[in-house]
Design an enzyme around this catalytic site. Structure first.
Site, PDB file in Angstrom:
ATOM      1  N   ASP A  25       0.836  -1.209   0.000  1.00 47.33           N
ATOM      2  CA  ASP A  25       0.000   0.000   0.000  1.00 47.33           C
ATOM      3  C   ASP A  25       0.868   1.256   0.000  1.00 47.33           C
ATOM      4  O   ASP A  25       1.976   1.243   0.536  1.00 47.33           O
ATOM      5  CB  ASP A  25      -0.902  -0.031   1.242  1.00 47.33           C
ATOM      6  CG  ASP A  25      -2.085   0.901   1.099  1.00 47.33           C
ATOM      7  OD1 ASP A  25      -2.289   1.461   0.009  1.00 47.33           O
ATOM      8  OD2 ASP A  25      -2.811   1.077   2.096  1.00 47.33           O
ATOM      9  N   ASN A  73     -10.547  -3.157  -6.313  1.00 47.68           N
ATOM     10  CA  ASN A  73      -9.785  -2.160  -7.085  1.00 47.68           C
ATOM     11  C   ASN A  73     -10.432  -1.812  -8.431  1.00 47.68           C
ATOM     12  O   ASN A  73     -10.076  -0.814  -9.049  1.00 47.68           O
ATOM     13  CB  ASN A  73      -8.337  -2.619  -7.333  1.00 47.68           C
ATOM     14  CG  ASN A  73      -7.460  -2.544  -6.100  1.00 47.68           C
ATOM     15  OD1 ASN A  73      -6.498  -3.287  -5.955  1.00 47.68           O
ATOM     16  ND2 ASN A  73      -7.774  -1.636  -5.179  1.00 47.68           N
TER      17      ASN A  73
END
Ligand code: FPP
Length: 246
Positions: A25, A73
Site C-alpha cells: 500500500d 480495485n
C-alpha cells in the site's frame, strides 16, 4: 545467492518465516509526495516488487504472496485500472527471465477470468515459463478477494456433495483448504502491510488465521531491504502460540 550468514545480525536464519504475504500500500501517497503521477507511483511499486522478491529469496523465504489487484480495485478510475494492468503485463515480460534464472516460480491467485486479455496472457506465459522452478514461489494476487476465494471453495464442495462424492459431514478445515486458489500453499507466517493502515482489506482471510501482522508506516515504493529485515526481526521477537499456552 542465499545467505550463509544473516545479512542483518539481528536475524536468525533458522527461523525465517516460510510464507510472507504483503499488502503493498502507499504507491499513490508516495507519488504525491514526490510530485509524480499515480502511474509513476505504481511503476516505482512494481520495481520494488523485484527488489523485495530478491531479498526474500536470499533469506530462504519459500513463498511470497503479493496483493497486486483486489476485487475492490475495479472501482478505481478506468485510466488507473488500465495503467495498472499495462504495468503488470510489462513487469511479467521484463522480469520473466530474471525470475526464471533465480529458480523462482510465478503463481497467480484470484479469478483469471475478468482480467484484461493481455494481462491474463502475460501472467500465464510467465507462469508457464517458470513452472518447474523450486527455490521460491512468488504468488501474485490479481482480481483477488479473500471472501470470493472462500465462496468459490464452498461452491466446489457443494458441487461435490450434489454429485454424491462427499457428505456434508466430510467437510473439514483441511478439505475446505484444499479448494482454495493455491491448495498446496502453506498458511501465512508473516503478513506485512505498508503505509500504516491497520486493515486486512479482504486479503487471504483463511490463510492468515495465525499470521503475525507487522504494519509499517513506510510507503510501498520505499519498503527496501532494511524495512524487510526490520519486519522479520519483529516477527522473530513474537511469541507464536497458535492459540495454545506457552
Ligand atoms: C496500493 O497503492 C497499490 C496498489 C493498488 C497496486 C499495487 C500494485 C503494484 C505495486 C504493481 C504490481 C506489480 C507486480 C509486478 C506484481 P495505492 O494506490 O492504494 O496507494 P495510496 O493508498 O497511497 O493511494
Amino acid at each position: 545467492m542465499e545467505h550463509a550468514t544473516a545479512p542483518d545480525s539481528r536475524i536468525d536464519l533458522q527461523r525465517i518465516p516460510a510464507h510472507i504475504a504483503i499488502i503493498m500500500d502507499g504507491n499513490g501517497r508516495w507519488a504525491k509526495r514526490q510530485g509524480k503521477t499515480r502511474s509513476q507511483g505504481h511503476e516505482a511499486g512494481a520495481r520494488n516488487v523485484r527488489l523485495v522478491t530478491e531479498a526474500c529469496r536470499e533469506l530462504g523465504v519459500r513463498a511470497l504472496t503479493l496483493f497486486a489487484f483486489s476485487t475492490e480495485n475495479w472501482n478505481r478510475p478506468k485510466r488507473e485500472v488500465d495503467s495498472l494492468f499495462r504495468l503488470i503485463s510489462r513487469a511479467m515480460k521484463q522480469y520473466a527471465d530474471k525470475i526464471n534464472e533465480t529458480d523462482v516460480r510465478l503463481r497467480h491467485l484470484g479469478e483469471m477470468d475478468g482480467l484484461p486479455e493481455h494481462a491474463a496472457r502475460d501472467v500465464r506465459k510467465c507462469m508457464e515459463q517458470t513452472r518447474n522452478n523450486k527455490t521460491m514461489d512468488v504468488c501474485v494476487a490479481l482480481n483477488y478477494g479473500g471472501r470470493a476465494e472462500i465462496v468459490q471453495a464452498a461452491r466446489k464442495l457443494a458441487d461435490a456433495a450434489r454429485r454424491g462424492e462427499i457428505a456434508p459431514e466430510d467437510i473439514t478445515e483441511e478439505l475446505l483448504a484444499r479448494q482454495l486458489y493455491l491448495p498446496d500453499h502453506s498458511e501465512v507466517d508473516l503478513l506485512i502491510r505498508t503505509s500504516g493502515e491497520l486493515r486486512i482489506s479482504n486479503f487471504m482471510l483463511w490463510q492468515i488465521s495465525y499470521a503475525e501482522i507487522v504494519v509499517t508506516p513506510t510507503l510501498w515504493p520505499d519498503f527496501n531491504r532494511q524495512a524487510l529485515y526490520d519486519a522479520i526481526v519483529e516477527y522473530q521477537a513474537r511469541d507464536r502460540r497458535f492459540g495454545g499456552r506457552p
